[in-house]
Design an enzyme around this catalytic site. Structure first.
Site, mmCIF file in Angstrom:
data_model
loop_
_atom_site.group_PDB
_atom_site.id
_atom_site.type_symbol
_atom_site.label_atom_id
_atom_site.label_comp_id
_atom_site.label_asym_id
_atom_site.label_seq_id
_atom_site.Cartn_x
_atom_site.Cartn_y
_atom_site.Cartn_z
ATOM 1 N N SER A 1 0.879 -1.177 0.000
ATOM 2 C CA SER A 1 0.000 0.000 0.000
ATOM 3 C C SER A 1 0.908 1.216 0.000
ATOM 4 C CB SER A 1 -0.842 0.001 1.276
ATOM 5 O OG SER A 1 -1.424 1.266 1.505
ATOM 6 N N TYR B 1 -2.489 0.150 10.887
ATOM 7 C CA TYR B 1 -2.451 -0.292 9.484
ATOM 8 C C TYR B 1 -1.108 0.073 8.855
ATOM 9 C CZ TYR B 1 -3.718 -0.721 4.523
ATOM 10 O OH TYR B 1 -3.773 -1.081 3.188
HETATM 11 N N1 LIG Z 1 -8.630 -0.255 -1.332
HETATM 12 C C1 LIG Z 1 -7.577 0.525 -1.205
HETATM 13 O O1 LIG Z 1 -7.677 1.751 -1.277
HETATM 14 C C2 LIG Z 1 -6.209 -0.104 -0.969
HETATM 15 C C3 LIG Z 1 -5.080 0.732 -1.061
HETATM 16 C C4 LIG Z 1 -3.813 0.188 -0.864
HETATM 17 C C5 LIG Z 1 -3.683 -1.160 -0.564
HETATM 18 N N2 LIG Z 1 -4.788 -1.953 -0.469
HETATM 19 C C6 LIG Z 1 -4.578 -3.364 -0.140
HETATM 20 O O2 LIG Z 1 -5.153 -4.158 -1.150
HETATM 21 C C7 LIG Z 1 -5.417 -5.463 -0.628
HETATM 22 C C8 LIG Z 1 -6.779 -5.911 -1.103
HETATM 23 O O3 LIG Z 1 -7.769 -5.088 -0.511
HETATM 24 P P1 LIG Z 1 -9.015 -4.477 -1.326
HETATM 25 O O4 LIG Z 1 -8.911 -3.010 -1.243
HETATM 26 O O5 LIG Z 1 -9.141 -5.136 -2.632
HETATM 27 O O6 LIG Z 1 -10.203 -4.876 -0.311
HETATM 28 P P2 LIG Z 1 -11.358 -5.978 -0.425
HETATM 29 O O7 LIG Z 1 -11.980 -6.038 0.931
HETATM 30 O O8 LIG Z 1 -12.235 -5.676 -1.578
HETATM 31 O O9 LIG Z 1 -10.554 -7.314 -0.699
HETATM 32 C C9 LIG Z 1 -9.927 -8.044 0.334
HETATM 33 C C10 LIG Z 1 -10.490 -9.444 0.368
HETATM 34 O O10 LIG Z 1 -9.831 -10.152 1.416
HETATM 35 C C11 LIG Z 1 -10.797 -10.924 2.122
HETATM 36 N N3 LIG Z 1 -10.314 -11.130 3.490
HETATM 37 C C12 LIG Z 1 -10.217 -10.217 4.485
HETATM 38 N N4 LIG Z 1 -9.751 -10.788 5.598
HETATM 39 C C13 LIG Z 1 -9.543 -12.099 5.295
HETATM 40 C C14 LIG Z 1 -9.075 -13.201 6.046
HETATM 41 N N5 LIG Z 1 -8.748 -13.091 7.352
HETATM 42 N N6 LIG Z 1 -8.970 -14.398 5.440
HETATM 43 C C15 LIG Z 1 -9.327 -14.552 4.122
HETATM 44 N N7 LIG Z 1 -9.786 -13.526 3.368
HETATM 45 C C16 LIG Z 1 -9.892 -12.321 3.961
HETATM 46 C C17 LIG Z 1 -12.065 -10.075 2.085
HETATM 47 O O11 LIG Z 1 -13.228 -10.860 2.290
HETATM 48 C C18 LIG Z 1 -11.995 -9.477 0.681
HETATM 49 O O12 LIG Z 1 -12.656 -10.274 -0.270
HETATM 50 C C19 LIG Z 1 -5.238 -5.352 0.893
HETATM 51 O O13 LIG Z 1 -4.001 -5.922 1.260
HETATM 52 C C20 LIG Z 1 -5.225 -3.853 1.134
HETATM 53 O O14 LIG Z 1 -4.511 -3.509 2.290
HETATM 54 C C21 LIG Z 1 -6.053 -1.459 -0.673
#
Ligand SMILES: NC(=O)c1ccc[n+]([C@@H]2O[C@H](COP(=O)([O-])OP(=O)(O)OC[C@H]3O[C@@H](n4cnc5c(N)ncnc54)[C@H](O)[C@@H]3O)[C@@H](O)[C@H]2O)c1
Length: 270
Positions: free
Chosen positions: A143, A156
């Site tokens: 991130s 975080y």
């Molecule tokens: N959305 C943003 O703005 C953003 C920015 C930078 C980084 N990220 C990173 O991107 C990655 C994906 O996140 P996203 O934004 O696509 O969110 P999201 O919630 O859409 O996707 C994450 C998925 O992980 C699953 N999940 C959560 N905890 C879990 C667990 N304990 N076991 C199994 N599955 C689990 C959730 O059900 C979900 O489907 C994360 O690592 C997040 O930190 C997101």
């Protein structure tokens, strides 16, 4: 569109957001995927949408046995494993140090670090023997919070900084057999939730931010979709396109890292 033909991929959190965008693109590039996903509804949807190319398993990245189960599925169903993508994560909706009661801070720390850091280590541990055998690779989702403050609260941000250590140490330990890299996206609309410990399990990232607010802070001045971050994962996973990168963290942060002095209309803000 067959840069990943024949490759078998284990991804965590592939049910929505960035993980789902990776699944869709990797399938289009010829890969087979095994997904570990906590949400039973998202698992059902993956099974419906990708009956052939994806094996979706309901489970939790915090349990080693669940990670191991997915690796075994990959070996039984597809006969090999080429890539592990540690991606499942939770956010903290910018919960500040003083904004958290001490007991909430402790519980939030455990919950966020267990998903964002322990989950990456357990997935890597489960996948490593098969990846050593195939001389494959690992890719971790970081991130902007892995490098700069303000993309989350201290818990975080610390968890994503810790994941940088996971990438560096595993790249060191698993060479020369396994390439270990990462992609660090900026904000996007996804289903990203917060920890139960802070009462944020139903709060989504876009509940507290607007597309306009994200666009405004990004030097490239657009609001990225999850699909906009997927190309570096394809390149890092590809055996032909990535023969040289290991321990590399690609900042897909729409220019945040070169922000420097903030520009304002009519001159520099000093
Ligand atoms: N959305 C943003 O703005 C953003 C920015 C930078 C980084 N990220 C990173 O991107 C990655 C994906 O996140 P996203 O934004 O696509 O969110 P999201 O919630 O859409 O996707 C994450 C998925 O992980 C699953 N999940 C959560 N905890 C879990 C667990 N304990 N076991 C199994 N599955 C689990 C959730 O059900 C979900 O489907 C994360 O690592 C997040 O930190 C997101």
């Amino acid at each position: 569109m067959s840069r990943l033909a024949g490759q078998v991929v284990f991804i965590t959190g592939g049910g929505s957001g960035l993980g789902l965008a990776i699944v869709e693109r990797f399938v289009a590039e010829g890969a087979k995927l095994c997904v570990l996903e906590r949400s039973p509804e998202k698992v059902m949807q993956l099974k419906t949408d990708f009956p052939e190319a994806v094996v979706a398993v309901a489970g939790d990245v915090r349990n080693y046995a669940d990670n191991e189960r997915v690796v075994n599925e990959a070996l039984v169903k597809f006969g090999r494993l080429d890539v592990f993508i540690g991606n499942a994560g939770i956010w903290d909706h910018n919960a500040s140090l003083l904004g958290m009661e001490p007991e909430c801070l402790e519980a939030a720390y455990r919950e966020i670090f267990d998903v964002n850091v322990k989950g990456y280590l357990l997935g890597a541990r489960a996948a490593a023997p098969a990846l050593i055998a195939s001389e494959g690779s690992m890719i971790f989702t970081l991130s902007n919070a892995a490098f700069y403050p303000g993309g989350g609260g201290p818990v975080y941000t610390a968890s994503k900084h810790a994941a940088v250590g996971v990438v560096r140490q595993l790249a060191y330990e698993l060479a020369p057999k396994v390439r270990v890299n990462a992609v660090a996206p900026s904000g996007m609309a996804s289903d990203l939730r917060g920890p139960m410990a802070l009462g944020q399990e139903t709060m989504r990232i876009m509940d507290s931010r607007s597309p306009e607010a994200i666009r405004a802070i990004l030097p490239l001045q657009f609001f990225p979709a999850p699909e906009d971050f997927v190309a570096p994962y394809v390149m890092l996973a590809s055996r032909t396109d990535n023969r040289t990168l290991s321990g590399v963290m690609i900042n897909a942060d729409c220019g945040l890292g070169i922000r420097g002095i903030r520009h304002v209309a009519g001159g520099l803000a000093l």
